[in-house]
Structure formats: structure tokens, C-alpha cells
Design a protein around this motif. Structure first.
Motif, PDB file in Angstrom:
ATOM      1  N   ARG A   7      58.993  51.931  27.168  1.00  0.00           N
ATOM      2  CA  ARG A   7      58.028  52.621  26.314  1.00  0.00           C
ATOM      3  C   ARG A   7      58.343  52.409  24.831  1.00  0.00           C
ATOM      4  N   ALA A   8      59.601  52.455  24.478  1.00  0.00           N
ATOM      5  CA  ALA A   8      59.992  52.286  23.074  1.00  0.00           C
ATOM      6  C   ALA A   8      59.655  50.874  22.595  1.00  0.00           C
ATOM      7  N   GLU A  49      62.280  54.410  29.651  1.00  0.00           N
ATOM      8  CA  GLU A  49      62.381  54.847  28.256  1.00  0.00           C
ATOM      9  C   GLU A  49      62.454  53.641  27.313  1.00  0.00           C
ATOM     10  N   GLU A  50      63.268  52.659  27.661  1.00  0.00           N
ATOM     11  CA  GLU A  50      63.369  51.460  26.823  1.00  0.00           C
ATOM     12  C   GLU A  50      62.054  50.684  26.832  1.00  0.00           C
TER      13      GLU A  50
END
Length: 98
Positions: free
Chosen positions: A80-81, A77-78
Motif C-alpha cells: 500500500r505504501a 502494508e509495504e
């Protein structure tokens, strides 16, 4: 004609007798050909190395981010962000803030 060509080599005399005035304008094609070849090589090399941008260098932000993700320092998630922030178009960022 003999007095004009006194002291000139026999080859030059033979050429003058046949009306040869020199190489003519077509001699310019040889340097023009090589200029075109050099330009084509430069263009091909520029095209081959263009477009690598940030991701093409090992110390680029995207490469460091990918390496940190592969090592497990950050989760998906980090990753991708942060990748979205690095790859977004700066013009879109300015347009959305107004």
C-alpha cells in the motif's frame, strides 16, 4: 453542333445534347465521406487504447509491484505504501514540500 462534336463518342454526344456539364460539386462528397470515416476510426482506436498508462504494460512499476505482492515478496502494508507513492499526483508532492 455537328462540327464541334466530330470524332467524339456517341455517349459523349448524347450527354452534351442533354446539357450535362460534368459531375458537379457534389462529387467532392465522396472523398469527404471517406476522410470522415478514416478520422472516426482513428479517433475510436485512440480512445480505446488511451488511459492504460502505467498499469497497462506488464513491465510497468505498478505491475511489478502487484506481482511482488502476489508472490509474497512484500506484505500488504509495504504494498500500500509503495502503491501510494507510485499513484500520487506529482503536483501534490511539489505543493506539500513548499
Amino acid at each position: 453542333m455537328d462540327t464541334l462534336l466530330a470524332g467524339v463518342t456517341p455517349a459523349a454526344t448524347a450527354l452534351a445534347d442533354h446539357g450535362w456539364d460534368g459531375p458537379g460539386p457534389w462529387i467532392l462528397l465522396f472523398p469527404l465521406f471517406w476522410i470522415v470515416v478514416v478520422l472516426l476510426v482513428v479517433l475510436v482506436l485512440r480512445r480505446a487504447f488511451r488511459g492504460r498508462g502505467w498499469a497497462g504494460r506488464p513491465d510497468s512499476p505498478l505491475a511489478v509491484l502487484g506481482r511482488r505482492y502476489a508472490e509474497g515478496a512484500i506484505d500488504a502494508e509495504e504494498y500500500r505504501a509503495r502503491r501510494a507513492v507510485l499513484t500520487e499526483d506529482p503536483r501534490e508532492r511539489r505543493g506539500g514540500a513548499e
